[in-house]
Design an enzyme around this catalytic site. Sequence first.
Site, PDB file in Angstrom:
ATOM      1  N   ARG A 259      50.302 -35.719  66.760  1.00  0.00           N
ATOM      2  CA  ARG A 259      49.881 -37.110  66.706  1.00  0.00           C
ATOM      3  C   ARG A 259      51.095 -38.024  66.900  1.00  0.00           C
ATOM      4  O   ARG A 259      52.181 -37.727  66.400  1.00  0.00           O
ATOM      5  CB  ARG A 259      49.196 -37.413  65.378  1.00  0.00           C
ATOM      6  CG  ARG A 259      47.899 -36.635  65.185  1.00  0.00           C
ATOM      7  CD  ARG A 259      47.250 -36.935  63.854  1.00  0.00           C
ATOM      8  NE  ARG A 259      46.006 -36.179  63.712  1.00  0.00           N
ATOM      9  CZ  ARG A 259      45.934 -34.935  63.232  1.00  0.00           C
ATOM     10  NH1 ARG A 259      47.055 -34.330  62.825  1.00  0.00           N
ATOM     11  NH2 ARG A 259      44.782 -34.302  63.153  1.00  0.00           N
ATOM     12  N   HIS A 375      43.777 -30.093  63.536  1.00  0.00           N
ATOM     13  CA  HIS A 375      42.506 -30.759  63.310  1.00  0.00           C
ATOM     14  C   HIS A 375      42.014 -30.446  61.909  1.00  0.00           C
ATOM     15  O   HIS A 375      42.448 -29.492  61.282  1.00  0.00           O
ATOM     16  CB  HIS A 375      41.474 -30.331  64.365  1.00  0.00           C
ATOM     17  CG  HIS A 375      41.625 -31.068  65.650  1.00  0.00           C
ATOM     18  ND1 HIS A 375      41.040 -30.661  66.818  1.00  0.00           N
ATOM     19  CD2 HIS A 375      42.309 -32.204  65.949  1.00  0.00           C
ATOM     20  CE1 HIS A 375      41.354 -31.509  67.795  1.00  0.00           C
ATOM     21  NE2 HIS A 375      42.123 -32.449  67.286  1.00  0.00           N
TER      22      HIS A 375
END
Length: 420
Positions: A259, A375
Site C-alpha cells: 500500500r 489483504h
Amino acid sequence: MDVVNTTSQGSEGRTSKSDLTDTAIRNAKPGDKPRKLADKKGLFLLIHPNGSKYWRLKYRYGGKEKMLALGVYPDVGLREARDRRDEARKLLANGVDPGIVKKQSKQSIRESIENSFEAIAREWFAKYSTGWSSEHSEKTIRRLERDIFPWIGGRPIAEITAPELLTVVQRIENRGALETAHRALGSCGKVFRYAISTQRAVRDPSADLRGALPPFKSKHHASITDPKAIGELLRAIQGYKGSFVTRCALQLAPLLFIRPGELRRAEWCDFDLDACEWRIPALKMKMKAVHIVPLSKQSIYILKELHSFTGHGRYLFPSVRTPDRSLSENTVNAALRRLGYEKDQMTGHGFRSMASTILNEQGWNFDAIERQLAHSERNTVRAAYNYAEYLPERRKMMQHWADYLESLQIGASIIPKLLT
C-alpha cells in the site's frame, strides 16, 4: 414541621377540611422550617425554607408508614399530582408498593439509556478504534453520528428490529450515498455483535438485511496491466528527473506492490538487507498483522543506493521539509502526473492491481498472492500467526515478478512463470 390544612364553610355551616387550590399553593410562603400544605388521601405539598415545593404522598404498606415523591411544583401542577396520587393508591389497592414500582421504573429507564444503541456503539468504538488509523476512526464515528444516532441512537439496542434498521440505512441510500449505506450497515452489525458478546442483545438484525441494499461496485484504483504499457511506464520511471528519493519510491512501488502509505512510511529499522526481507510490524499495517515482504535482487540494489542518501535517518523516504516525517501521501501520485500519467490511467495504489492481475494470470497460487498483498484475513487470530504463510513460494514469486518487470522495462519478451 408545621402542617397547614385549608378549610371552607360548608352549606350546612360546618367547617371541614378542603382540597388544596392552585391559588393557595401559589401564595404559600416559606417559613423558618419545612411546612406542609395538606390535600386529601395522603397527598401534601412540602415547602422548604428556600421556597422550593415538593409533592409527597404518605401511605402505609406492610404495616409501615412510607413516603413517595410525586414531583416538584410548578413542573407538576396540582391536577397532575392528584393523578399520580390516585395511580399510587390503585397499586396499593392491588397489594403493590408504589415506591418499589417507581424504583423499578427508574432502574428500567437507566438501563435503557445505558443499553441504548448509541451508548453501546460509542463503547464499541472506544474499545476497538485504538488500533485503527485516524482517518478510518474519524470516518466511522462521523458516519454513525450523522446517519445512525439521530434515528435509533436512543433506542434500547435489544429492541431494534431489522425493518427499523433498514429504514435508517435506506435514508442514506435514497440520498444517493449507496457506498455509505453499505458501510453504515456494516458498522451497525459490528455494534450489534459487540452487544451480543457483552450480553446486552441476543441477535444481530443486520444479518437479516443481506441483499436488502443494491450491490455497490467499489471504484478500483486506476492501473496499467498491459505488458507493453507496463514496460513504457517502467522506462518513464527510470528516466524520472525529479528527486532521487522520489524516483526510488517510484521504482520500489511496482516491485513490492504494498500500500502507498506503507511504502512512504517505511523505516530502515524494519529492513534486513542481508536476509532480503522487510518485516513490517503489525501496528504499521492496515490489517494490524505482521507482514513480510521478500526483497528481490532488484529491490536490494535500489535500497542500497537509497541507503547512502537516507540511511542515517528514520525513514527511507523522508520529507524534504521535515526529515522527522515521511513523504506526503501525494508525492508518488504527483510524480506519476509529472511523467504524464493522469489519475484515471495510473495511481500509486494501482501497482497492487497490476501485480495481482498479472500474477494471477500467470498461474501463481491465489492464496500466496493474497497473503503478499496483505489483504484482510477474516480470522484476526489466524492472521496474527500466519504472516509467514506461503513464504517460500512468496519469495520465489517476488523474484520472478522483479525479473518479469525488468524484462518488460528492457523490452524483452514476456517471461513465463516457472512451473518447477
